[in-house]
Write a protein that holds these residues in place. Structure first.
Motif, mmCIF file in Angstrom:
data_model
loop_
_atom_site.group_PDB
_atom_site.id
_atom_site.type_symbol
_atom_site.label_atom_id
_atom_site.label_comp_id
_atom_site.label_asym_id
_atom_site.label_seq_id
_atom_site.Cartn_x
_atom_site.Cartn_y
_atom_site.Cartn_z
ATOM 1 N N UNK A 143 -4.092 -3.202 2.223
ATOM 2 C CA UNK A 143 -4.155 -1.814 2.699
ATOM 3 C C UNK A 143 -4.561 -0.821 1.613
ATOM 4 N N UNK A 144 -4.057 -1.007 0.389
ATOM 5 C CA UNK A 144 -4.401 -0.083 -0.698
ATOM 6 C C UNK A 144 -5.894 -0.116 -1.004
ATOM 7 N N UNK A 145 -6.542 -1.257 -0.737
ATOM 8 C CA UNK A 145 -7.973 -1.398 -1.021
ATOM 9 C C UNK A 145 -8.847 -0.636 -0.031
ATOM 10 N N UNK A 146 -8.319 -0.383 1.181
ATOM 11 C CA UNK A 146 -9.129 0.297 2.203
ATOM 12 C C UNK A 146 -8.744 1.768 2.353
ATOM 13 N N UNK A 147 -7.686 2.194 1.665
ATOM 14 C CA UNK A 147 -7.285 3.600 1.727
ATOM 15 C C UNK A 147 -8.290 4.448 0.953
ATOM 16 N N UNK A 148 -8.578 5.672 1.417
ATOM 17 C CA UNK A 148 -9.529 6.536 0.704
ATOM 18 C C UNK A 148 -9.106 6.795 -0.742
ATOM 19 N N UNK A 149 -10.070 6.921 -1.618
ATOM 20 C CA UNK A 149 -9.799 7.179 -3.033
ATOM 21 C C UNK A 149 -9.055 8.509 -3.188
ATOM 22 N N UNK A 150 -8.080 8.536 -4.062
ATOM 23 C CA UNK A 150 -7.287 9.742 -4.364
ATOM 24 C C UNK A 150 -6.552 10.309 -3.146
ATOM 25 N N UNK A 151 -6.295 9.474 -2.153
ATOM 26 C CA UNK A 151 -5.578 9.945 -0.961
ATOM 27 C C UNK A 151 -4.072 9.776 -1.144
ATOM 28 N N UNK A 152 -3.295 10.501 -0.322
ATOM 29 C CA UNK A 152 -1.836 10.382 -0.356
ATOM 30 C C UNK A 152 -1.401 8.970 0.034
ATOM 31 N N UNK A 153 -2.143 8.367 0.967
ATOM 32 C CA UNK A 153 -1.803 7.020 1.411
ATOM 33 C C UNK A 153 -1.995 6.011 0.288
ATOM 34 N N UNK A 154 -3.096 6.134 -0.449
ATOM 35 C CA UNK A 154 -3.319 5.219 -1.577
ATOM 36 C C UNK A 154 -2.221 5.397 -2.626
ATOM 37 N N UNK A 155 -1.822 6.660 -2.873
ATOM 38 C CA UNK A 155 -0.760 6.925 -3.846
ATOM 39 C C UNK A 155 0.548 6.272 -3.402
ATOM 40 N N UNK A 156 0.841 6.343 -2.093
ATOM 41 C CA UNK A 156 2.053 5.718 -1.563
ATOM 42 C C UNK A 156 2.012 4.212 -1.765
ATOM 43 N N UNK A 157 0.871 3.597 -1.452
ATOM 44 C CA UNK A 157 0.746 2.140 -1.550
ATOM 45 C C UNK A 157 0.709 1.652 -2.996
ATOM 46 N N UNK A 158 0.381 2.557 -3.931
ATOM 47 C CA UNK A 158 0.358 2.195 -5.346
ATOM 48 C C UNK A 158 1.700 2.420 -6.027
#
Length: 237
Positions: A179-194
Protein backbone atom coordinates in the motif's frame (compact mmCIF):
# COMPACT_ATOMS: atom_id res chain seq x y z
CA UNK A 1 -41.65 -12.70 -17.41
CA UNK A 2 -43.81 -9.56 -17.64
CA UNK A 3 -44.38 -9.66 -13.89
CA UNK A 4 -40.63 -9.86 -13.30
CA UNK A 5 -40.09 -6.79 -15.50
CA UNK A 6 -42.76 -4.92 -13.58
CA UNK A 7 -41.05 -5.68 -10.27
CA UNK A 8 -37.72 -4.45 -11.61
CA UNK A 9 -39.24 -1.24 -12.99
CA UNK A 10 -41.06 -0.55 -9.72
CA UNK A 11 -37.88 -1.22 -7.74
CA UNK A 12 -35.94 1.25 -9.88
CA UNK A 13 -38.32 4.10 -9.04
CA UNK A 14 -38.87 3.06 -5.43
CA UNK A 15 -42.56 2.30 -5.85
CA UNK A 16 -43.19 0.04 -2.86
CA UNK A 17 -46.92 -0.29 -3.54
CA UNK A 18 -46.34 -1.37 -7.13
CA UNK A 19 -43.80 -3.97 -6.04
CA UNK A 20 -46.30 -5.29 -3.48
CA UNK A 21 -48.94 -5.68 -6.19
CA UNK A 22 -46.51 -7.47 -8.51
CA UNK A 23 -45.38 -10.01 -5.94
CA UNK A 24 -47.22 -13.17 -6.79
CA UNK A 25 -44.34 -15.57 -6.21
CA UNK A 26 -40.64 -15.54 -5.46
CA UNK A 27 -39.04 -12.17 -6.38
CA UNK A 28 -36.55 -12.10 -9.23
CA UNK A 29 -32.83 -11.67 -8.61
CA UNK A 30 -32.81 -8.51 -10.71
CA UNK A 31 -35.40 -6.76 -8.55
CA UNK A 32 -33.45 -7.10 -5.29
CA UNK A 33 -30.12 -6.17 -6.84
CA UNK A 34 -31.57 -3.15 -8.66
CA UNK A 35 -33.43 -1.96 -5.55
CA UNK A 36 -30.16 -2.11 -3.59
CA UNK A 37 -28.22 -0.40 -6.36
CA UNK A 38 -30.83 2.37 -6.62
CA UNK A 39 -30.82 2.93 -2.86
CA UNK A 40 -34.39 1.83 -2.10
CA UNK A 41 -34.29 0.32 1.43
CA UNK A 42 -38.09 -0.13 1.69
CA UNK A 43 -38.12 -2.14 -1.55
CA UNK A 44 -35.15 -4.19 -0.34
CA UNK A 45 -37.00 -5.00 2.90
CA UNK A 46 -40.17 -5.90 1.00
CA UNK A 47 -38.41 -8.22 -1.44
CA UNK A 48 -36.50 -9.96 1.36
CA UNK A 49 -39.71 -10.43 3.34
CA UNK A 50 -41.15 -12.22 0.30
CA UNK A 51 -38.27 -14.66 0.10
CA UNK A 52 -35.73 -12.98 -2.16
CA UNK A 53 -32.31 -14.67 -1.93
CA UNK A 54 -30.06 -12.12 -0.20
CA UNK A 55 -26.91 -13.58 -1.77
CA UNK A 56 -28.04 -14.12 -5.35
CA UNK A 57 -25.78 -12.45 -7.94
CA UNK A 58 -26.09 -10.93 -11.39
CA UNK A 59 -24.03 -11.62 -14.52
CA UNK A 60 -21.14 -9.58 -13.08
CA UNK A 61 -21.33 -11.77 -9.93
CA UNK A 62 -22.46 -8.71 -7.98
CA UNK A 63 -24.83 -9.40 -5.09
CA UNK A 64 -27.33 -6.87 -3.74
CA UNK A 65 -24.90 -5.96 -0.95
CA UNK A 66 -21.99 -5.46 -3.34
CA UNK A 67 -24.24 -3.32 -5.55
CA UNK A 68 -25.43 -1.22 -2.59
CA UNK A 69 -21.89 -0.73 -1.30
CA UNK A 70 -20.53 0.27 -4.70
CA UNK A 71 -23.12 3.07 -4.88
CA UNK A 72 -22.73 4.23 -1.27
CA UNK A 73 -26.19 3.25 -0.02
CA UNK A 74 -25.67 2.84 3.73
CA UNK A 75 -29.28 1.95 4.69
CA UNK A 76 -29.57 -0.77 2.05
CA UNK A 77 -26.22 -2.23 3.03
CA UNK A 78 -27.26 -2.40 6.70
CA UNK A 79 -30.54 -4.18 5.86
CA UNK A 80 -28.77 -6.72 3.68
CA UNK A 81 -26.14 -7.42 6.35
CA UNK A 82 -28.88 -7.91 8.95
CA UNK A 83 -30.43 -10.48 6.62
CA UNK A 84 -27.28 -12.55 6.24
CA UNK A 85 -25.60 -11.07 3.16
CA UNK A 86 -22.09 -12.36 2.40
CA UNK A 87 -19.85 -9.37 3.19
CA UNK A 88 -16.90 -10.89 1.30
CA UNK A 89 -18.67 -11.53 -2.02
CA UNK A 90 -16.53 -10.46 -4.98
CA UNK A 91 -17.52 -9.63 -8.54
CA UNK A 92 -15.85 -11.08 -11.60
CA UNK A 93 -13.46 -8.12 -11.32
CA UNK A 94 -12.48 -9.41 -7.83
CA UNK A 95 -13.81 -6.25 -6.19
CA UNK A 96 -15.33 -6.79 -2.75
CA UNK A 97 -17.64 -4.40 -0.89
CA UNK A 98 -14.64 -3.10 1.08
CA UNK A 99 -12.81 -2.37 -2.19
CA UNK A 100 -15.84 -0.48 -3.48
CA UNK A 101 -16.33 1.74 -0.43
CA UNK A 102 -12.65 2.66 -0.07
CA UNK A 103 -11.90 4.02 -3.52
CA UNK A 104 -13.05 5.40 -6.84
CA UNK A 105 -11.83 2.67 -9.12
CA UNK A 106 -13.62 1.28 -12.16
CA UNK A 107 -15.53 -1.96 -11.77
CA UNK A 108 -16.69 -4.37 -14.44
CA UNK A 109 -20.26 -3.33 -13.75
CA UNK A 110 -19.92 0.43 -14.21
CA UNK A 111 -18.44 2.51 -17.00
CA UNK A 112 -17.47 5.20 -14.48
CA UNK A 113 -16.37 5.01 -10.86
CA UNK A 114 -19.04 6.02 -8.36
CA UNK A 115 -17.72 8.62 -5.94
CA UNK A 116 -18.89 8.17 -2.35
CA UNK A 117 -18.38 11.04 0.09
CA UNK A 118 -15.88 10.45 2.87
CA UNK A 119 -18.42 10.34 5.69
CA UNK A 120 -20.52 7.67 3.97
CA UNK A 121 -17.39 5.73 3.00
CA UNK A 122 -16.38 5.54 6.65
CA UNK A 123 -19.90 4.48 7.70
CA UNK A 124 -20.01 1.79 5.02
CA UNK A 125 -16.54 0.57 5.89
CA UNK A 126 -17.29 0.38 9.63
CA UNK A 127 -20.53 -1.48 8.92
CA UNK A 128 -18.74 -4.08 6.82
CA UNK A 129 -15.91 -4.52 9.32
CA UNK A 130 -18.38 -4.93 12.21
CA UNK A 131 -20.03 -7.69 10.18
CA UNK A 132 -16.69 -9.48 9.80
CA UNK A 133 -15.58 -8.39 6.32
CA UNK A 134 -12.00 -9.46 5.59
CA UNK A 135 -9.77 -6.33 5.47
CA UNK A 136 -7.09 -8.34 3.63
CA UNK A 137 -9.30 -9.64 0.85
CA UNK A 138 -7.58 -9.45 -2.54
CA UNK A 139 -4.08 -10.06 -1.15
CA UNK A 140 -1.83 -10.94 -4.07
CA UNK A 141 -4.34 -9.88 -6.72
CA UNK A 142 -4.11 -7.17 -9.37
CA UNK A 143 -6.41 -4.83 -7.42
CA UNK A 144 -4.64 -5.50 -4.15
CA UNK A 145 -6.35 -5.28 -0.78
CA UNK A 146 -8.81 -2.55 0.31
CA UNK A 147 -5.82 -0.77 1.88
CA UNK A 148 -4.18 -0.61 -1.55
CA UNK A 149 -7.31 1.04 -2.94
CA UNK A 150 -7.62 3.48 -0.03
CA UNK A 151 -3.91 4.34 -0.20
CA UNK A 152 -4.00 4.81 -3.98
CA UNK A 153 -6.77 7.39 -3.54
CA UNK A 154 -5.07 9.02 -0.51
CA UNK A 155 -8.01 8.23 1.78
CA UNK A 156 -6.07 8.48 5.03
CA UNK A 157 -8.99 7.96 7.45
CA UNK A 158 -10.18 4.88 5.57
CA UNK A 159 -6.64 3.55 5.54
CA UNK A 160 -6.38 4.10 9.28
CA UNK A 161 -9.74 2.40 9.88
CA UNK A 162 -8.73 -0.67 7.86
CA UNK A 163 -5.43 -0.93 9.73
CA UNK A 164 -7.31 -0.72 13.03
CA UNK A 165 -9.42 -3.68 11.85
CA UNK A 166 -6.36 -5.81 11.17
CA UNK A 167 -5.45 -4.98 7.58
CA UNK A 168 -1.87 -5.92 6.71
CA UNK A 169 0.06 -2.81 5.71
CA UNK A 170 2.71 -5.08 4.17
CA UNK A 171 0.33 -7.01 1.90
CA UNK A 172 1.49 -7.07 -1.72
CA UNK A 173 -0.51 -6.90 -4.94
CA UNK A 174 0.25 -8.98 -8.05
CA UNK A 175 3.09 -6.58 -8.93
CA UNK A 176 4.66 -6.96 -5.50
CA UNK A 177 3.67 -3.46 -4.41
CA UNK A 178 2.61 -2.67 -0.86
CA UNK A 179 0.00 0.00 0.00
CA UNK A 180 2.79 2.49 0.81
CA UNK A 181 4.17 1.96 -2.71
CA UNK A 182 0.91 3.05 -4.39
CA UNK A 183 0.10 5.98 -2.09
CA UNK A 184 0.74 9.43 -3.62
CA UNK A 185 4.14 10.96 -2.89
CA UNK A 186 4.19 13.25 0.18
CA UNK A 187 0.59 12.34 1.02
CA UNK A 188 -0.86 11.93 4.52
CA UNK A 189 -1.63 8.30 3.70
CA UNK A 190 1.97 7.55 2.74
CA UNK A 191 3.13 9.24 5.97
CA UNK A 192 0.73 7.03 7.96
CA UNK A 193 1.95 3.86 6.25
CA UNK A 194 5.59 4.86 6.81
CA UNK A 195 5.09 5.46 10.53
CA UNK A 196 6.76 2.88 12.84
CA UNK A 197 3.41 1.77 14.27
CA UNK A 198 0.14 3.22 12.93
CA UNK A 199 -1.81 1.53 15.75
CA UNK A 200 -2.12 2.51 19.39
CA UNK A 201 -2.01 0.00 22.24
CA UNK A 202 -5.80 0.29 22.59
CA UNK A 203 -6.30 -0.52 18.92
CA UNK A 204 -4.00 -3.53 19.19
CA UNK A 205 -6.05 -4.72 22.18
CA UNK A 206 -9.21 -4.46 20.07
CA UNK A 207 -7.65 -6.72 17.45
CA UNK A 208 -6.85 -9.29 20.13
CA UNK A 209 -10.48 -9.28 21.32
CA UNK A 210 -11.78 -9.54 17.74
CA UNK A 211 -9.41 -12.43 17.04
CA UNK A 212 -10.52 -14.21 20.20
CA UNK A 213 -14.21 -13.86 19.33
CA UNK A 214 -13.76 -14.92 15.71
CA UNK A 215 -15.46 -13.52 12.61
CA UNK A 216 -18.66 -15.47 13.18
CA UNK A 217 -19.21 -14.04 16.64
CA UNK A 218 -18.46 -10.33 16.21
CA UNK A 219 -22.18 -9.63 16.51
CA UNK A 220 -22.04 -10.86 20.12
CA UNK A 221 -19.89 -7.93 21.28
CA UNK A 222 -23.02 -6.14 22.45
CA UNK A 223 -23.71 -9.00 24.89
CA UNK A 224 -20.38 -8.71 26.68
CA UNK A 225 -20.60 -7.55 30.28
CA UNK A 226 -18.39 -4.51 29.80
CA UNK A 227 -19.04 -0.73 29.92
CA UNK A 228 -20.94 0.77 26.97
CA UNK A 229 -17.91 2.85 25.99
CA UNK A 230 -15.87 -0.33 25.59
CA UNK A 231 -18.60 -1.94 23.46
CA UNK A 232 -18.67 1.15 21.26
CA UNK A 233 -14.91 0.97 20.81
CA UNK A 234 -15.00 -2.71 19.87
CA UNK A 235 -17.88 -2.20 17.42
CA UNK A 236 -16.32 0.71 15.51
CA UNK A 237 -19.40 2.85 16.31
Amino acid sequence: MDNAKNIVQAAMIGDTQAVQLCLGGRPTQAALIIAAEEGQPDIVKLLLSHGADVNITDRWRYSALLSAASKGHVACQEILIENGANVDQTGIDMASALHCVTGEELTMKDADPYRINTEDSLRLCRSLLRAGANPNIGDGGARGTPVHVAARGDHVELTRLLLEAGADMNAADSLGKKPVDVAPVDSDTKALLLSPSPLTLCQLCRLVVWSSLGKGRLHTVDRLRIPSAHKTFLQFV
